[in-house]
Design an enzyme around this catalytic site. Sequence first.
Site, PDB file in Angstrom:
ATOM      1  N   ASP A  49      13.623  28.744 -37.975  1.00 23.84           N
ATOM      2  CA  ASP A  49      13.095  27.399 -37.766  1.00 23.84           C
ATOM      3  C   ASP A  49      12.676  26.815 -39.106  1.00 23.84           C
ATOM      4  OD1 ASP A  49      12.151  25.906 -34.991  1.00 23.84           O
ATOM      5  OD2 ASP A  49      11.062  25.189 -36.761  1.00 23.84           O
ATOM      6  N   THR A 106      19.356  17.920 -29.694  1.00 21.48           N
ATOM      7  CA  THR A 106      20.395  16.904 -29.854  1.00 21.48           C
ATOM      8  C   THR A 106      19.847  15.624 -29.236  1.00 21.48           C
ATOM      9  OG1 THR A 106      21.450  17.769 -27.833  1.00 21.48           O
ATOM     10  CG2 THR A 106      22.362  18.463 -29.940  1.00 21.48           C
ATOM     11  N   THR A 141      22.940  20.906 -25.668  1.00 19.01           N
ATOM     12  CA  THR A 141      23.814  19.987 -24.938  1.00 19.01           C
ATOM     13  C   THR A 141      24.519  19.067 -25.920  1.00 19.01           C
ATOM     14  OG1 THR A 141      22.264  20.058 -23.103  1.00 19.01           O
ATOM     15  CG2 THR A 141      23.910  18.303 -23.077  1.00 19.01           C
ATOM     16  N   ARG A 175      20.508  26.072 -19.407  1.00 22.73           N
ATOM     17  CA  ARG A 175      20.346  25.452 -18.081  1.00 22.73           C
ATOM     18  C   ARG A 175      18.918  25.694 -17.607  1.00 22.73           C
ATOM     19  NH1 ARG A 175      24.922  27.464 -14.176  1.00 22.73           N
ATOM     20  NH2 ARG A 175      24.971  25.303 -13.436  1.00 22.73           N
ATOM     21  N   LYS A 229      27.496  20.896 -18.542  1.00 19.15           N
ATOM     22  CA  LYS A 229      26.079  20.595 -18.757  1.00 19.15           C
ATOM     23  C   LYS A 229      25.805  19.099 -18.702  1.00 19.15           C
ATOM     24  CE  LYS A 229      21.780  21.000 -19.470  1.00 19.15           C
ATOM     25  NZ  LYS A 229      21.150  21.491 -20.683  1.00 19.15           N
ATOM     26  N   GLY A 280      12.045  10.780 -17.800  1.00 15.07           N
ATOM     27  CA  GLY A 280      11.792  11.130 -19.188  1.00 15.07           C
ATOM     28  C   GLY A 280      12.305  12.507 -19.544  1.00 15.07           C
ATOM     29  N   CYS A 283      16.391  15.618 -21.675  1.00 14.36           N
ATOM     30  CA  CYS A 283      17.679  15.847 -21.017  1.00 14.36           C
ATOM     31  C   CYS A 283      18.238  14.614 -20.322  1.00 14.36           C
ATOM     32  CB  CYS A 283      17.541  16.994 -20.013  1.00 14.36           C
ATOM     33  SG  CYS A 283      16.949  18.536 -20.740  1.00 14.36           S
ATOM     34  N   ARG A 437       4.013   8.106  -8.677  1.00  9.18           N
ATOM     35  CA  ARG A 437       4.430   9.494  -8.408  1.00  9.18           C
ATOM     36  C   ARG A 437       4.021   9.981  -7.017  1.00  9.18           C
ATOM     37  NH1 ARG A 437       8.529   9.769 -11.703  1.00  9.18           N
ATOM     38  NH2 ARG A 437       7.944   9.485 -13.888  1.00  9.18           N
TER      39      ARG A 437
END
Length: 463
Positions: A49, A106, A141, A175, A229, A280, A283, A437
């Site tokens: 990292d 990404t 992804t 996943r 994906k 949000g 993904c 919600r």
Amino acid sequence: MKLYRLPKDKLKSAISSGNVTIAVYGLGKLGLPLAVTYANFGFNVIGVDINEKIVDTINSGKSYLVNEPGVDEGVRKNVSAGRLKATTNGVNAAKEADVMVSIVPTLIDDTNRPDLTYMMNSVETIAKGLTKGDIVLIESTLPPGTTEGPIREMLEKVSGLKAGVDFGLAYSPERTSSGQVIADIVDHYPKIIGGLDEHSTRAIAAIYSKIAKKGVIVVRDIRTAEAVKVFEGVYRDVNIALANELALLTEKLGVDIIEAINAANSQPYSHIHIPGAGVGGHCIPLYPYFLLDVANKQNVPLRITSIARQLNEYMPYHMVELIADALNECEKPIKNSKIGILGLTFRGDVKATYHTPAAPLIKILQEKGAKITAHDPLLSPDEIKSEFGIDSAKSFDELFRDADCIVVVTAHSLYKNTDFKKYFKLMRRPAAVVDGRHIFNPDKMDSEGIVFRGVGRVFKNNK
């Protein structure tokens, strides 16, 4: 021990030998649990990292992640056993490793185009330490075609080696969901694997056959694995958009969306999702744009994908419409109204704010002159101030006292399990609650003397 081009009958024993080293590039909320998982199954793991603080924390035997089961214990145990270490030197890690796994973020840029900067930086670093017999595995992804396109080109150009001849290349998408990453990898889902050649595919499949209890699904090529994906994310985005669109209609019809969905889903072919304040995370808001970018280059209009994304991005604005409507019934304007927000993270019980619908909602309310305070059990006052530019309430008492409107953005368990009846009494009457919600029961709000609005919900004036 190098696995690429190893004969099939020797792969299993090689993987079980404890002599295979895997370097994981990106020790974020998905990468660190993945590194721990590899180490748990006997691989020697080097975590890479660019953040020195994260590296130092891991090397001290500690995890920096919050609410991620198994990671704290896994880091401590595997660092102590010598199976896990971390470094900022990705080139040396590649030289030492047999398999290099990139699981870096990404993103999309300001024009909603894919931003693969972190991925290409990690690939360039890997390429500088790449040697014959290595395997490069991508788990982030990506837009379909990326691994065999720019990633392969970068690896070959920088290393001087040939993919499919000198080194292996494969794609196996993560996943997982925050809060259950290790369980997702090990227990919940099959691992999708697509390789550049049979040797790459076979080696990665052998690794994950040891780890994933649901087994592996080998697809015909890398591009198919990349598409799997992205398709998963687009499916969810489109179905959430459908639920949101139905909710917009039920508000006008005086039909309660939750009651209607629950009844409709009693039919086995109906799987309507739950509408809400917005979508949000790292993904779902991004993957449709990955696919749209690829489709545009192929001159294929993805109409449903595009419209669904637009609709989901509209929902925070609709929340503001509900707030304005509720305050109007209270004979109050948004300007100068004290508005308390329950929840800022993009998902309940997950400390992550990337693309949270709270951000555009707060921005619009600020532009309209509202006085905003927020509560989130996972964020510190400094984090709330730094990211959202608003003050925080340390308690429900502080949030509700003299508030004109309370707005639910995030479904934290704390909120679901709290009886807010006594806090409603602290609000400045007439007062409103806007629920994005479905935390509150609309049928009980009138008896509390609260003007209620909710996404797709029945309230007094729309019955």
